[in-house]
Design a protein around this motif. Structure first.
Motif, PDB file in Angstrom:
ATOM      1  N   SER A  15       0.824  -1.211   0.000  1.00 26.35           N
ATOM      2  CA  SER A  15       0.000   0.000   0.000  1.00 26.35           C
ATOM      3  C   SER A  15       0.855   1.256   0.000  1.00 26.35           C
ATOM      4  CB  SER A  15      -0.925   0.012   1.214  1.00 26.35           C
ATOM      5  OG  SER A  15      -1.821  -1.054   1.162  1.00 26.35           O
ATOM      6  N   VAL A  16       1.915   1.252   0.778  1.00 26.73           N
ATOM      7  CA  VAL A  16       2.811   2.408   0.836  1.00 26.73           C
ATOM      8  C   VAL A  16       3.496   2.615  -0.515  1.00 26.73           C
ATOM      9  CG1 VAL A  16       4.933   3.284   1.889  1.00 26.73           C
ATOM     10  CG2 VAL A  16       3.162   2.272   3.321  1.00 26.73           C
ATOM     11  N   VAL A  17       3.935   1.536  -1.134  1.00 26.19           N
ATOM     12  CA  VAL A  17       4.598   1.648  -2.437  1.00 26.19           C
ATOM     13  C   VAL A  17       3.606   2.110  -3.505  1.00 26.19           C
ATOM     14  CG1 VAL A  17       5.782   0.335  -4.250  1.00 26.19           C
ATOM     15  CG2 VAL A  17       6.402   0.004  -1.862  1.00 26.19           C
ATOM     16  N   ALA A  18       2.373   1.645  -3.431  1.00 28.97           N
ATOM     17  CA  ALA A  18       1.350   2.102  -4.380  1.00 28.97           C
ATOM     18  C   ALA A  18       1.100   3.598  -4.227  1.00 28.97           C
ATOM     19  CB  ALA A  18       0.060   1.318  -4.179  1.00 28.97           C
ATOM     20  N   ALA A  19       1.043   4.072  -2.993  1.00 25.55           N
ATOM     21  CA  ALA A  19       0.862   5.510  -2.757  1.00 25.55           C
ATOM     22  C   ALA A  19       2.060   6.301  -3.278  1.00 25.55           C
ATOM     23  CB  ALA A  19       0.663   5.773  -1.272  1.00 25.55           C
ATOM     24  N   ALA A  20       3.253   5.789  -3.053  1.00 23.02           N
ATOM     25  CA  ALA A  20       4.458   6.455  -3.565  1.00 23.02           C
ATOM     26  C   ALA A  20       4.438   6.501  -5.078  1.00 23.02           C
ATOM     27  CB  ALA A  20       5.711   5.739  -3.065  1.00 23.02           C
ATOM     28  N   SER A  21       3.961   5.445  -5.708  1.00 20.62           N
ATOM     29  CA  SER A  21       3.878   5.402  -7.162  1.00 20.62           C
ATOM     30  C   SER A  21       2.945   6.484  -7.699  1.00 20.62           C
ATOM     31  CB  SER A  21       3.399   4.021  -7.613  1.00 20.62           C
ATOM     32  OG  SER A  21       3.228   3.987  -8.998  1.00 20.62           O
ATOM     33  N   VAL A  22       1.809   6.649  -7.053  1.00 24.26           N
ATOM     34  CA  VAL A  22       0.846   7.674  -7.473  1.00 24.26           C
ATOM     35  C   VAL A  22       1.445   9.065  -7.296  1.00 24.26           C
ATOM     36  CG1 VAL A  22      -1.399   8.705  -6.931  1.00 24.26           C
ATOM     37  CG2 VAL A  22      -1.166   6.230  -7.068  1.00 24.26           C
ATOM     38  N   ILE A  23       2.126   9.283  -6.184  1.00 21.07           N
ATOM     39  CA  ILE A  23       2.742  10.583  -5.922  1.00 21.07           C
ATOM     40  C   ILE A  23       3.813  10.890  -6.960  1.00 21.07           C
ATOM     41  CG2 ILE A  23       4.214  11.842  -4.281  1.00 21.07           C
ATOM     42  CD1 ILE A  23       2.608  10.382  -2.054  1.00 21.07           C
ATOM     43  N   VAL A  24       4.651   9.907  -7.263  1.00 19.14           N
ATOM     44  CA  VAL A  24       5.724  10.115  -8.245  1.00 19.14           C
ATOM     45  C   VAL A  24       5.134  10.387  -9.625  1.00 19.14           C
ATOM     46  CG1 VAL A  24       7.649   8.979  -9.434  1.00 19.14           C
ATOM     47  CG2 VAL A  24       7.469   8.857  -6.956  1.00 19.14           C
ATOM     48  N   GLY A  26       2.279  11.828 -10.268  1.00 21.79           N
ATOM     49  CA  GLY A  26       1.786  13.192 -10.221  1.00 21.79           C
ATOM     50  C   GLY A  26       2.912  14.207 -10.342  1.00 21.79           C
ATOM     51  N   LEU A  27       3.996  13.961  -9.640  1.00 22.99           N
ATOM     52  CA  LEU A  27       5.150  14.857  -9.733  1.00 22.99           C
ATOM     53  C   LEU A  27       5.765  14.834 -11.128  1.00 22.99           C
ATOM     54  CD1 LEU A  27       6.856  14.188  -6.281  1.00 22.99           C
ATOM     55  CD2 LEU A  27       5.636  16.247  -7.002  1.00 22.99           C
ATOM     56  N   PRO A  35      10.675  24.451 -16.801  1.00 22.26           N
ATOM     57  CA  PRO A  35      11.691  24.586 -17.855  1.00 22.26           C
ATOM     58  C   PRO A  35      13.005  23.867 -17.549  1.00 22.26           C
ATOM     59  CG  PRO A  35      11.531  26.618 -16.592  1.00 22.26           C
ATOM     60  CD  PRO A  35      10.449  25.700 -16.087  1.00 22.26           C
ATOM     61  N   THR A  36      13.245  23.508 -16.296  1.00 24.02           N
ATOM     62  CA  THR A  36      14.526  22.886 -15.950  1.00 24.02           C
ATOM     63  C   THR A  36      14.481  21.379 -16.214  1.00 24.02           C
ATOM     64  OG1 THR A  36      13.860  22.496 -13.661  1.00 24.02           O
ATOM     65  CG2 THR A  36      14.958  24.587 -14.146  1.00 24.02           C
ATOM     66  N   THR A  37      15.650  20.802 -16.376  1.00 27.79           N
ATOM     67  CA  THR A  37      15.727  19.353 -16.599  1.00 27.79           C
ATOM     68  C   THR A  37      16.174  18.607 -15.342  1.00 27.79           C
ATOM     69  OG1 THR A  37      18.001  19.542 -17.419  1.00 27.79           O
ATOM     70  CG2 THR A  37      16.224  19.620 -19.051  1.00 27.79           C
ATOM     71  N   ARG A  38      16.669  19.322 -14.354  1.00 24.03           N
ATOM     72  CA  ARG A  38      17.158  18.670 -13.135  1.00 24.03           C
ATOM     73  C   ARG A  38      16.023  17.926 -12.423  1.00 24.03           C
ATOM     74  NH1 ARG A  38      20.475  15.780 -10.511  1.00 24.03           N
ATOM     75  NH2 ARG A  38      20.733  16.266  -8.331  1.00 24.03           N
ATOM     76  N   ASP A  39      14.852  18.547 -12.363  1.00 23.97           N
ATOM     77  CA  ASP A  39      13.733  17.870 -11.700  1.00 23.97           C
ATOM     78  C   ASP A  39      13.278  16.653 -12.498  1.00 23.97           C
ATOM     79  OD1 ASP A  39      12.721  19.381 -13.755  1.00 23.97           O
ATOM     80  OD2 ASP A  39      11.140  20.329 -12.599  1.00 23.97           O
ATOM     81  N   ASP A  40      13.394  16.717 -13.809  1.00 22.24           N
ATOM     82  CA  ASP A  40      13.063  15.553 -14.638  1.00 22.24           C
ATOM     83  C   ASP A  40      13.996  14.378 -14.322  1.00 22.24           C
ATOM     84  OD1 ASP A  40      11.080  17.027 -15.945  1.00 22.24           O
ATOM     85  OD2 ASP A  40      12.458  17.680 -17.525  1.00 22.24           O
ATOM     86  N   GLU A  41      15.273  14.699 -14.124  1.00 22.17           N
ATOM     87  CA  GLU A  41      16.248  13.657 -13.801  1.00 22.17           C
ATOM     88  C   GLU A  41      15.937  13.021 -12.440  1.00 22.17           C
ATOM     89  OE1 GLU A  41      20.018  15.615 -13.948  1.00 22.17           O
ATOM     90  OE2 GLU A  41      19.834  16.088 -16.080  1.00 22.17           O
ATOM     91  N   LEU A  42      15.601  13.852 -11.468  1.00 25.64           N
ATOM     92  CA  LEU A  42      15.298  13.328 -10.125  1.00 25.64           C
ATOM     93  C   LEU A  42      14.039  12.469 -10.130  1.00 25.64           C
ATOM     94  CD1 LEU A  42      16.126  16.459  -7.944  1.00 25.64           C
ATOM     95  CD2 LEU A  42      17.434  14.340  -8.141  1.00 25.64           C
ATOM     96  N   ILE A  43      13.019  12.915 -10.834  1.00 27.37           N
ATOM     97  CA  ILE A  43      11.787  12.127 -10.911  1.00 27.37           C
ATOM     98  C   ILE A  43      12.039  10.826 -11.669  1.00 27.37           C
ATOM     99  CG2 ILE A  43       9.476  12.072 -11.952  1.00 27.37           C
ATOM    100  CD1 ILE A  43       9.608  13.542  -9.301  1.00 27.37           C
ATOM    101  N   GLY A  44      12.883  10.867 -12.689  1.00 29.95           N
ATOM    102  CA  GLY A  44      13.240   9.642 -13.410  1.00 29.95           C
ATOM    103  C   GLY A  44      13.882   8.620 -12.485  1.00 29.95           C
ATOM    104  N   LYS A  45      14.761   9.101 -11.605  1.00 30.56           N
ATOM    105  CA  LYS A  45      15.399   8.201 -10.629  1.00 30.56           C
ATOM    106  C   LYS A  45      14.373   7.660  -9.647  1.00 30.56           C
ATOM    107  CE  LYS A  45      19.960  10.292 -10.887  1.00 30.56           C
ATOM    108  NZ  LYS A  45      21.008  11.037 -10.178  1.00 30.56           N
ATOM    109  N   ALA A  46      13.456   8.523  -9.218  1.00 32.24           N
ATOM    110  CA  ALA A  46      12.410   8.075  -8.288  1.00 32.24           C
ATOM    111  C   ALA A  46      11.516   7.032  -8.950  1.00 32.24           C
ATOM    112  CB  ALA A  46      11.573   9.270  -7.821  1.00 32.24           C
ATOM    113  N   GLN A  47      11.192   7.232 -10.228  1.00 36.66           N
ATOM    114  CA  GLN A  47      10.367   6.254 -10.951  1.00 36.66           C
ATOM    115  C   GLN A  47      11.078   4.916 -11.058  1.00 36.66           C
ATOM    116  OE1 GLN A  47       9.698   8.650 -14.493  1.00 36.66           O
ATOM    117  NE2 GLN A  47       7.538   8.916 -13.962  1.00 36.66           N
TER     118      GLN A  47
END
Length: 70
Positions: A15-24, A26-27, A35-47
């Protein structure tokens, strides 16, 4: 200390991982707007991290269902 069976623990972790998946996810939608790519890189790592944990949990749940059939 509470006595919890492994199935209950696995259900909570799933359940916790499913919630994290939904949050990621959304982010990830929000980072496409910025416009920045740094946040894209961080979200890619989180995914990738969430996907890895989901694969591990899938393997654990398959193993536990095999053991329950014995």
């Amino acid at each position: 200390m509470m006595d919890m069976d492994p199935v209950a623990i696995l259900a909570i972790v799933t359940s916790v991982v499913a919630a994290a998946s939904v949050i990621v996810k959304g982010l990830a939608m929000l980072t496409k707007i910025t416009p920045t790519t740094r946040d894209d890189e961080l979200i890619g790592k989180a995914q990738k991290g969430v996907a890895y944990v989901q694969r591990v949990l899938g393997t654990i749940s398959m193993d536990s269902s095999k053991q329950a059939k014995r």
